[in-house]
Enzyme design. Sequence first.
Site, PDB file in Angstrom:
ATOM      1  N   ASN A  88       0.804  -1.216   0.000  1.00  0.00           N
ATOM      2  CA  ASN A  88       0.000   0.000   0.000  1.00  0.00           C
ATOM      3  C   ASN A  88       0.841   1.273   0.000  1.00  0.00           C
ATOM      4  O   ASN A  88       0.389   2.309  -0.482  1.00  0.00           O
ATOM      5  CB  ASN A  88      -0.919  -0.011   1.230  1.00  0.00           C
ATOM      6  CG  ASN A  88      -1.525   1.350   1.507  1.00  0.00           C
ATOM      7  OD1 ASN A  88      -2.450   1.786   0.845  1.00  0.00           O
ATOM      8  ND2 ASN A  88      -0.987   2.049   2.513  1.00  0.00           N
ATOM      9  N   TYR A 194       3.122   9.984 -11.404  1.00  0.00           N
ATOM     10  CA  TYR A 194       2.275   9.053 -10.654  1.00  0.00           C
ATOM     11  C   TYR A 194       1.598   8.069 -11.602  1.00  0.00           C
ATOM     12  O   TYR A 194       1.517   6.872 -11.328  1.00  0.00           O
ATOM     13  CB  TYR A 194       1.242   9.843  -9.856  1.00  0.00           C
ATOM     14  CG  TYR A 194       0.468   9.026  -8.848  1.00  0.00           C
ATOM     15  CD1 TYR A 194       1.077   8.586  -7.680  1.00  0.00           C
ATOM     16  CD2 TYR A 194      -0.872   8.716  -9.051  1.00  0.00           C
ATOM     17  CE1 TYR A 194       0.379   7.851  -6.737  1.00  0.00           C
ATOM     18  CE2 TYR A 194      -1.586   7.976  -8.115  1.00  0.00           C
ATOM     19  CZ  TYR A 194      -0.957   7.547  -6.960  1.00  0.00           C
ATOM     20  OH  TYR A 194      -1.658   6.808  -6.030  1.00  0.00           O
ATOM     21  N   VAL A 196       2.669   7.122 -14.609  1.00  0.00           N
ATOM     22  CA  VAL A 196       3.691   6.206 -15.128  1.00  0.00           C
ATOM     23  C   VAL A 196       4.029   5.146 -14.086  1.00  0.00           C
ATOM     24  O   VAL A 196       4.121   3.946 -14.395  1.00  0.00           O
ATOM     25  CB  VAL A 196       4.952   6.978 -15.551  1.00  0.00           C
ATOM     26  CG1 VAL A 196       6.120   6.035 -15.804  1.00  0.00           C
ATOM     27  CG2 VAL A 196       4.657   7.814 -16.801  1.00  0.00           C
ATOM     28  N   LYS A 198       2.195   4.058 -11.534  1.00  0.00           N
ATOM     29  CA  LYS A 198       1.094   3.143 -11.254  1.00  0.00           C
ATOM     30  C   LYS A 198       0.761   2.256 -12.451  1.00  0.00           C
ATOM     31  O   LYS A 198       0.355   1.098 -12.273  1.00  0.00           O
ATOM     32  CB  LYS A 198      -0.141   3.930 -10.809  1.00  0.00           C
ATOM     33  CG  LYS A 198      -0.003   4.575  -9.434  1.00  0.00           C
ATOM     34  CD  LYS A 198       0.186   3.535  -8.338  1.00  0.00           C
ATOM     35  CE  LYS A 198       0.153   4.148  -6.944  1.00  0.00           C
ATOM     36  NZ  LYS A 198       0.305   3.145  -5.876  1.00  0.00           N
ATOM     37  N   VAL A 227     -10.339   8.336  -2.295  1.00  0.00           N
ATOM     38  CA  VAL A 227     -10.549   8.212  -0.860  1.00  0.00           C
ATOM     39  C   VAL A 227     -10.128   9.500  -0.158  1.00  0.00           C
ATOM     40  O   VAL A 227      -9.117  10.109  -0.503  1.00  0.00           O
ATOM     41  CB  VAL A 227      -9.744   7.019  -0.299  1.00  0.00           C
ATOM     42  CG1 VAL A 227     -10.085   6.776   1.169  1.00  0.00           C
ATOM     43  CG2 VAL A 227     -10.019   5.770  -1.126  1.00  0.00           C
ATOM     44  N   THR A 229      -8.227  11.158   1.994  1.00  0.00           N
ATOM     45  CA  THR A 229      -6.994  11.001   2.772  1.00  0.00           C
ATOM     46  C   THR A 229      -6.130  12.236   2.577  1.00  0.00           C
ATOM     47  O   THR A 229      -6.435  13.110   1.760  1.00  0.00           O
ATOM     48  CB  THR A 229      -6.187   9.771   2.294  1.00  0.00           C
ATOM     49  OG1 THR A 229      -5.710  10.026   0.959  1.00  0.00           O
ATOM     50  CG2 THR A 229      -7.028   8.511   2.308  1.00  0.00           C
TER      51      THR A 229
END
Length: 288
Positions: A88, A194, A196, A198, A227, A229
């Site tokens: 995670n 981000y 690329v 992921k 989400v 966060t």
Amino acid sequence: MSTKVAVVTGANKGIGFGIVKLLLLRYDGVVYLTSRDETRGKEAVTKLEALGLFPLYHQLDIADRDSILRFRDHIEKTHGGIDILINNAGVSAGLEVDSTYEEAKYVIDINYFSILTIKELLFPLLRDDARVLNISSDCGHLSNVKNKYWVQRLSQKDLKVEDVNEFVNWYLDSKKNGTFNREDIADGGTVASYRVAKVALSAVTIIHQKELKGTNISVNSMHPGLVRTGMTGEVGFYSIDDAAKVPVDLVLDAPETLRGAYVWYDGKVLDWYDYNADYYFKTVTLFE
């Protein structure tokens, strides 16, 4: 019979914290809350203990090979293996499209290259029937890539880690050389680093599953939804507790046949290779 062991990386806050919390309620085994920062990790443990939930804690910086080695040695000596591994831990890149090479490399090192080190060092500890879940993103679907050459190359059914690494390094080189073309990435190149990272993570999930052919180990990736966060600036349609449900279901209840899949936040399995689909991340969703 040895105790079952679940490990969640980057779990001192956000989705990781929610996943640990739910696993402690549902899982018949020990649950490791890990974090890069030991103080914050232990503070998270204290919060759960106040709820009558008791995770185990160990420091784990996924960008630090020595930290992973120390964690590996601890798990091997104390438990002998891992039954659930939820990768995670990660970092976001904000919405900036003009990030520097150093900023881009930082994002990719943590969100992608760290997974290769974890595979090397922690996968040997996976027990028979172990389940691995990589927390990806809607930024991780192949539709985020618009460069035709890389769409075609990443679409190969015999894709290899070397192909994915070349894709990542192609992007990093473009940032270093000042040749990055925003049109190569969806949504005008927003959060390109981000995306690329992921996309690479989702792709290597499929590859790692193929490499485990002949075992009962499953490796899947998923988009957890938008989400609320710190990473999203508290914007989103899911609370942390809500967002934890599908990831926990995937590692506890998913059929053994679910392997190398890319799963949406509602539990639906999507075709990761469908680059013409409308699954890529759109920044407008943050402001709706």
